[in-house]
Design a protein around this motif. Sequence first.
Motif, PDB file in Angstrom:
ATOM      1  N   UNK A  36      38.205  10.403  23.014  1.00  0.00           N
ATOM      2  CA  UNK A  36      38.392  11.485  22.046  1.00  0.00           C
ATOM      3  C   UNK A  36      39.675  12.271  22.303  1.00  0.00           C
ATOM      4  N   UNK A  37      40.329  12.002  23.428  1.00  0.00           N
ATOM      5  CA  UNK A  37      41.587  12.676  23.742  1.00  0.00           C
ATOM      6  C   UNK A  37      41.430  14.101  24.232  1.00  0.00           C
ATOM      7  N   UNK A  38      40.295  14.392  24.865  1.00  0.00           N
ATOM      8  CA  UNK A  38      40.092  15.744  25.383  1.00  0.00           C
ATOM      9  C   UNK A  38      39.819  15.716  26.878  1.00  0.00           C
ATOM     10  N   UNK A  39      39.992  16.863  27.506  1.00  0.00           N
ATOM     11  CA  UNK A  39      39.695  17.001  28.920  1.00  0.00           C
ATOM     12  C   UNK A  39      38.211  17.243  29.140  1.00  0.00           C
ATOM     13  N   UNK A  40      37.709  16.728  30.243  1.00  0.00           N
ATOM     14  CA  UNK A  40      36.321  16.967  30.603  1.00  0.00           C
ATOM     15  C   UNK A  40      36.229  17.152  32.111  1.00  0.00           C
ATOM     16  N   UNK A  41      35.450  18.123  32.510  1.00  0.00           N
ATOM     17  CA  UNK A  41      35.130  18.326  33.917  1.00  0.00           C
ATOM     18  C   UNK A  41      33.671  17.953  34.079  1.00  0.00           C
ATOM     19  N   UNK A  42      33.377  17.130  35.065  1.00  0.00           N
ATOM     20  CA  UNK A  42      31.985  16.757  35.293  1.00  0.00           C
ATOM     21  C   UNK A  42      31.556  17.237  36.669  1.00  0.00           C
ATOM     22  N   UNK A  43      30.255  17.497  36.769  1.00  0.00           N
ATOM     23  CA  UNK A  43      29.724  18.009  38.025  1.00  0.00           C
ATOM     24  C   UNK A  43      28.288  17.541  38.202  1.00  0.00           C
ATOM     25  N   UNK A  44      27.975  16.999  39.372  1.00  0.00           N
ATOM     26  CA  UNK A  44      26.618  16.651  39.743  1.00  0.00           C
ATOM     27  C   UNK A  44      26.161  17.681  40.757  1.00  0.00           C
ATOM     28  N   UNK A  45      25.117  18.415  40.414  1.00  0.00           N
ATOM     29  CA  UNK A  45      24.653  19.523  41.237  1.00  0.00           C
ATOM     30  C   UNK A  45      23.211  19.298  41.691  1.00  0.00           C
ATOM     31  N   UNK A  46      22.803  20.041  42.696  1.00  0.00           N
ATOM     32  CA  UNK A  46      21.426  19.999  43.204  1.00  0.00           C
ATOM     33  C   UNK A  46      20.878  21.418  43.232  1.00  0.00           C
ATOM     34  N   UNK A  47      19.622  21.575  42.815  1.00  0.00           N
ATOM     35  CA  UNK A  47      19.013  22.887  42.895  1.00  0.00           C
ATOM     36  C   UNK A  47      18.073  23.147  41.750  1.00  0.00           C
ATOM     37  N   UNK A  48      17.925  24.418  41.426  1.00  0.00           N
ATOM     38  CA  UNK A  48      17.058  24.864  40.337  1.00  0.00           C
ATOM     39  C   UNK A  48      17.861  24.749  39.043  1.00  0.00           C
ATOM     40  N   UNK A  49      17.355  23.933  38.122  1.00  0.00           N
ATOM     41  CA  UNK A  49      18.112  23.559  36.937  1.00  0.00           C
ATOM     42  C   UNK A  49      18.719  24.749  36.207  1.00  0.00           C
ATOM     43  N   UNK A  50      17.897  25.682  35.774  1.00  0.00           N
ATOM     44  CA  UNK A  50      18.417  26.775  34.952  1.00  0.00           C
ATOM     45  C   UNK A  50      19.393  27.665  35.725  1.00  0.00           C
ATOM     46  N   UNK A  51      19.159  27.851  37.012  1.00  0.00           N
ATOM     47  CA  UNK A  51      20.083  28.669  37.803  1.00  0.00           C
ATOM     48  C   UNK A  51      21.446  27.993  37.935  1.00  0.00           C
ATOM     49  N   UNK A  52      21.426  26.684  38.126  1.00  0.00           N
ATOM     50  CA  UNK A  52      22.692  25.930  38.240  1.00  0.00           C
ATOM     51  C   UNK A  52      23.467  26.009  36.934  1.00  0.00           C
ATOM     52  N   UNK A  53      22.793  25.802  35.815  1.00  0.00           N
ATOM     53  CA  UNK A  53      23.480  25.815  34.518  1.00  0.00           C
ATOM     54  C   UNK A  53      24.093  27.183  34.242  1.00  0.00           C
ATOM     55  N   UNK A  54      23.349  28.242  34.483  1.00  0.00           N
ATOM     56  CA  UNK A  54      23.886  29.585  34.264  1.00  0.00           C
ATOM     57  C   UNK A  54      25.069  29.873  35.183  1.00  0.00           C
ATOM     58  N   UNK A  55      24.974  29.467  36.432  1.00  0.00           N
ATOM     59  CA  UNK A  55      26.080  29.679  37.377  1.00  0.00           C
ATOM     60  C   UNK A  55      27.313  28.872  36.959  1.00  0.00           C
ATOM     61  N   UNK A  56      27.097  27.648  36.502  1.00  0.00           N
ATOM     62  CA  UNK A  56      28.223  26.814  36.045  1.00  0.00           C
ATOM     63  C   UNK A  56      28.890  27.423  34.815  1.00  0.00           C
ATOM     64  N   UNK A  57      28.094  27.913  33.888  1.00  0.00           N
ATOM     65  CA  UNK A  57      28.666  28.538  32.688  1.00  0.00           C
ATOM     66  C   UNK A  57      29.544  29.728  33.062  1.00  0.00           C
ATOM     67  N   UNK A  58      29.042  30.532  33.986  1.00  0.00           N
ATOM     68  CA  UNK A  58      29.797  31.717  34.416  1.00  0.00           C
ATOM     69  C   UNK A  58      31.068  31.325  35.166  1.00  0.00           C
ATOM     70  N   UNK A  59      30.946  30.409  36.107  1.00  0.00           N
ATOM     71  CA  UNK A  59      32.114  30.050  36.924  1.00  0.00           C
ATOM     72  C   UNK A  59      33.183  29.308  36.140  1.00  0.00           C
ATOM     73  N   UNK A  60      32.791  28.593  35.098  1.00  0.00           N
ATOM     74  CA  UNK A  60      33.744  27.829  34.305  1.00  0.00           C
ATOM     75  C   UNK A  60      34.242  28.577  33.085  1.00  0.00           C
ATOM     76  N   UNK A  61      33.707  29.772  32.840  1.00  0.00           N
ATOM     77  CA  UNK A  61      34.107  30.529  31.666  1.00  0.00           C
ATOM     78  C   UNK A  61      33.719  29.831  30.375  1.00  0.00           C
ATOM     79  N   UNK A  62      32.569  29.166  30.406  1.00  0.00           N
ATOM     80  CA  UNK A  62      32.124  28.380  29.251  1.00  0.00           C
ATOM     81  C   UNK A  62      31.250  29.199  28.329  1.00  0.00           C
ATOM     82  N   UNK A  63      31.203  28.745  27.093  1.00  0.00           N
ATOM     83  CA  UNK A  63      30.350  29.373  26.071  1.00  0.00           C
ATOM     84  C   UNK A  63      29.133  28.525  25.811  1.00  0.00           C
TER      85      UNK A  63
END
Length: 126
Positions: free
Chosen positions: A99-126
């Motif tokens: 598609x010609x776009x950048x992507x950052x991928x991450x494999x994490x371990x832990x509590x699902x919802x906590x990881x997702x919220x932390x990733x959103x905050x740290x990556x400045x994602x919407x």
Amino acid sequence: MFGMKKAENGNGKKSCRLGKVLVAVDNSDASFAAAQFAIAMAAENGCAVAAVYVVDTESMDYLLNLKVLVSSEKDTLQDQLEASGRHLLGRLEAKAKEAGIGIETSLEHGVFHKIILAQAKSRGAN
């Protein structure tokens, strides 16, 4: 697409007004479809994508404590989930490249919802 006007920066390229798009993925068909949609939306709007796969170790620990799993089964399950996650994230990297776009991928371990919220905050994602 999505009823938004495309903004352009000074050099004629699309400028992302959505911010970085974060998509949480697992091994379901629905998750892969959502990730493909996120990639298409990001490509249409000139955005980057962050894809996160979480190995839910909290759930595995819970099953271990209930004696539904024994330690060796937990280790095997975790290894299988990690391998599946790496494979899925690799597929998404290929889709984003197409598609010609950048992507950052991450494999994490832990509590699902906590990881997702932390990733959103740290990556400045919407």
